[in-house]
Design a protein around this motif. Sequence first.
Motif, PDB file in Angstrom:
ATOM      1  N   GLY A 199       3.967  19.979  39.898  1.00  0.00           N
ATOM      2  CA  GLY A 199       2.971  20.012  40.933  1.00  0.00           C
ATOM      3  C   GLY A 199       1.736  18.940  41.022  1.00  0.00           C
ATOM      4  O   GLY A 199       0.848  18.804  41.776  1.00  0.00           O
ATOM      5  N   SER A 200       2.010  18.219  40.033  1.00  0.00           N
ATOM      6  CA  SER A 200       1.097  17.020  39.921  1.00  0.00           C
ATOM      7  C   SER A 200       1.546  16.129  39.031  1.00  0.00           C
ATOM      8  O   SER A 200       2.528  16.269  38.234  1.00  0.00           O
ATOM      9  CB  SER A 200      -0.243  17.384  39.429  1.00  0.00           C
ATOM     10  N   GLY A 201       1.292  14.514  39.167  1.00  0.00           N
ATOM     11  CA  GLY A 201       1.729  13.605  38.323  1.00  0.00           C
ATOM     12  C   GLY A 201       0.666  12.762  38.083  1.00  0.00           C
ATOM     13  O   GLY A 201      -0.205  12.350  38.972  1.00  0.00           O
ATOM     14  N   TYR A 202       0.818  11.937  36.929  1.00  0.00           N
ATOM     15  CA  TYR A 202      -0.153  11.160  36.546  1.00  0.00           C
ATOM     16  C   TYR A 202       0.463   9.967  35.734  1.00  0.00           C
ATOM     17  O   TYR A 202       1.379  10.155  35.061  1.00  0.00           O
ATOM     18  CB  TYR A 202      -1.258  11.891  35.360  1.00  0.00           C
ATOM     19  N   VAL A 203      -0.177   8.739  35.998  1.00  0.00           N
ATOM     20  CA  VAL A 203       0.024   7.682  35.298  1.00  0.00           C
ATOM     21  C   VAL A 203      -0.942   7.467  34.176  1.00  0.00           C
ATOM     22  O   VAL A 203      -2.174   7.401  34.463  1.00  0.00           O
ATOM     23  CB  VAL A 203       0.321   6.416  36.383  1.00  0.00           C
ATOM     24  N   THR A 204      -0.337   7.286  32.920  1.00  0.00           N
ATOM     25  CA  THR A 204      -1.156   6.990  31.806  1.00  0.00           C
ATOM     26  C   THR A 204      -1.017   5.300  31.365  1.00  0.00           C
ATOM     27  O   THR A 204      -0.007   4.761  31.737  1.00  0.00           O
ATOM     28  CB  THR A 204      -0.906   8.092  30.657  1.00  0.00           C
ATOM     29  N   LYS A 205      -1.987   4.609  30.948  1.00  0.00           N
ATOM     30  CA  LYS A 205      -2.017   3.502  30.463  1.00  0.00           C
ATOM     31  C   LYS A 205      -2.690   3.316  29.347  1.00  0.00           C
ATOM     32  O   LYS A 205      -3.603   4.046  28.768  1.00  0.00           O
ATOM     33  CB  LYS A 205      -2.775   2.305  31.379  1.00  0.00           C
ATOM     34  N   PHE A 206      -1.705   2.516  28.307  1.00  0.00           N
ATOM     35  CA  PHE A 206      -2.470   2.223  26.864  1.00  0.00           C
ATOM     36  C   PHE A 206      -1.918   1.128  26.408  1.00  0.00           C
ATOM     37  O   PHE A 206      -0.959   0.527  26.964  1.00  0.00           O
ATOM     38  CB  PHE A 206      -1.805   3.551  26.171  1.00  0.00           C
ATOM     39  N   ALA A 207      -2.593   0.643  25.347  1.00  0.00           N
ATOM     40  CA  ALA A 207      -2.172  -0.670  24.646  1.00  0.00           C
ATOM     41  C   ALA A 207      -1.507  -0.338  23.307  1.00  0.00           C
ATOM     42  O   ALA A 207      -1.863   0.669  22.686  1.00  0.00           O
ATOM     43  CB  ALA A 207      -3.468  -1.538  24.373  1.00  0.00           C
ATOM     44  N   VAL A 208      -0.377  -1.254  23.015  1.00  0.00           N
ATOM     45  CA  VAL A 208       0.229  -1.109  21.770  1.00  0.00           C
ATOM     46  C   VAL A 208       0.426  -2.316  20.940  1.00  0.00           C
ATOM     47  O   VAL A 208       0.486  -3.346  21.583  1.00  0.00           O
ATOM     48  CB  VAL A 208       1.529  -0.174  22.017  1.00  0.00           C
ATOM     49  N   ASP A 209       0.296  -2.415  19.787  1.00  0.00           N
ATOM     50  CA  ASP A 209       0.330  -3.692  18.695  1.00  0.00           C
ATOM     51  C   ASP A 209       1.667  -4.302  19.368  1.00  0.00           C
ATOM     52  O   ASP A 209       2.763  -3.680  19.165  1.00  0.00           O
ATOM     53  CB  ASP A 209       0.264  -3.285  17.503  1.00  0.00           C
ATOM     54  N   SER A 210       1.589  -5.462  19.666  1.00  0.00           N
ATOM     55  CA  SER A 210       2.822  -6.205  20.432  1.00  0.00           C
ATOM     56  C   SER A 210       3.765  -6.489  19.088  1.00  0.00           C
ATOM     57  O   SER A 210       5.126  -6.540  19.283  1.00  0.00           O
ATOM     58  CB  SER A 210       2.560  -7.365  21.123  1.00  0.00           C
ATOM     59  N   THR A 253      -1.929  -7.191  22.033  1.00  0.00           N
ATOM     60  CA  THR A 253      -1.397  -6.125  22.553  1.00  0.00           C
ATOM     61  C   THR A 253      -0.734  -5.943  23.462  1.00  0.00           C
ATOM     62  O   THR A 253      -0.926  -7.173  24.250  1.00  0.00           O
ATOM     63  CB  THR A 253      -2.419  -4.792  22.800  1.00  0.00           C
ATOM     64  N   ILE A 254       0.253  -5.063  23.944  1.00  0.00           N
ATOM     65  CA  ILE A 254       0.886  -4.962  25.545  1.00  0.00           C
ATOM     66  C   ILE A 254       0.563  -3.739  25.967  1.00  0.00           C
ATOM     67  O   ILE A 254       0.503  -2.673  25.367  1.00  0.00           O
ATOM     68  CB  ILE A 254       2.504  -5.303  25.346  1.00  0.00           C
ATOM     69  N   ASP A 255       0.123  -3.920  27.288  1.00  0.00           N
ATOM     70  CA  ASP A 255      -0.104  -2.451  28.012  1.00  0.00           C
ATOM     71  C   ASP A 255       1.345  -2.032  28.371  1.00  0.00           C
ATOM     72  O   ASP A 255       2.023  -2.436  29.099  1.00  0.00           O
ATOM     73  CB  ASP A 255      -0.865  -2.917  29.323  1.00  0.00           C
ATOM     74  N   VAL A 301       6.960   3.126  30.104  1.00  0.00           N
ATOM     75  CA  VAL A 301       7.731   2.043  30.981  1.00  0.00           C
ATOM     76  C   VAL A 301       6.860   0.716  30.832  1.00  0.00           C
ATOM     77  O   VAL A 301       5.568   0.896  30.345  1.00  0.00           O
ATOM     78  CB  VAL A 301       7.786   2.658  32.229  1.00  0.00           C
ATOM     79  N   MET A 302       7.330  -0.309  31.363  1.00  0.00           N
ATOM     80  CA  MET A 302       6.723  -1.658  31.256  1.00  0.00           C
ATOM     81  C   MET A 302       5.671  -1.912  32.138  1.00  0.00           C
ATOM     82  O   MET A 302       5.130  -3.110  31.986  1.00  0.00           O
ATOM     83  CB  MET A 302       7.840  -2.712  31.151  1.00  0.00           C
ATOM     84  N   ASN A 303       5.580  -1.290  33.286  1.00  0.00           N
ATOM     85  CA  ASN A 303       4.828  -1.799  34.591  1.00  0.00           C
ATOM     86  C   ASN A 303       4.443  -0.351  35.227  1.00  0.00           C
ATOM     87  O   ASN A 303       5.190   0.702  35.368  1.00  0.00           O
ATOM     88  CB  ASN A 303       5.586  -2.545  35.612  1.00  0.00           C
ATOM     89  N   GLU A 304       3.164  -0.544  35.967  1.00  0.00           N
ATOM     90  CA  GLU A 304       2.631   0.504  36.672  1.00  0.00           C
ATOM     91  C   GLU A 304       3.222   0.973  37.701  1.00  0.00           C
ATOM     92  O   GLU A 304       3.415   2.115  38.009  1.00  0.00           O
ATOM     93  CB  GLU A 304       1.123   0.325  36.920  1.00  0.00           C
ATOM     94  N   GLU A 305       3.803   0.011  38.583  1.00  0.00           N
ATOM     95  CA  GLU A 305       4.752   0.337  39.959  1.00  0.00           C
ATOM     96  C   GLU A 305       5.898   1.335  39.326  1.00  0.00           C
ATOM     97  O   GLU A 305       5.881   2.286  40.054  1.00  0.00           O
ATOM     98  CB  GLU A 305       5.190  -0.979  40.257  1.00  0.00           C
ATOM     99  N   TYR A 306       6.676   0.917  38.325  1.00  0.00           N
ATOM    100  CA  TYR A 306       7.691   1.930  37.923  1.00  0.00           C
ATOM    101  C   TYR A 306       7.025   3.560  37.469  1.00  0.00           C
ATOM    102  O   TYR A 306       7.759   4.693  37.650  1.00  0.00           O
ATOM    103  CB  TYR A 306       8.406   1.342  36.847  1.00  0.00           C
TER     104      TYR A 306
END
Length: 119
Positions: free
Chosen positions: A58-69, A3-5, A39-44
């Motif tokens: 009014g608010s923002g969230y970063v989500t992270k998830f894995a996908v079949d590479s 997987t790729i995050d 997007v490909m990285n958390e910084e972006y």
Amino acid sequence: MQTIDLYRPVGPKELKLIEDSGWKKFPPRLSEQPIFYPVMNEEYAIQIARDWNVAASGSGYVTKFAVDSGYLKKFEIQNVGGPIHNELWVPAEELEEFNSHIVGLIEVTKSFFPEEGGK
């Protein structure tokens, strides 16, 4: 399976729809949104969530998830600015298929609010 995050900055409305899915999928795009762009990285993702989503909703969230590479190989990485500004462009009509290749759950890694500057 490898997987790729990936990361996706979202506002509160999209986050609620993700939560309603059991943290398993992203909601369909609106008619004026022809592309889903993880997007490909958390910084972006942090830049977008903090600097754009907070101002817009009014608010923002970063989500992270894995996908079949293997599945992701069909998408070319798009650079939309500086060295960290890499994203994938998934046509809206392919989002349901994209969702079916998410491995595990979508998680929130960062939250940003105007009064707090993020946490």
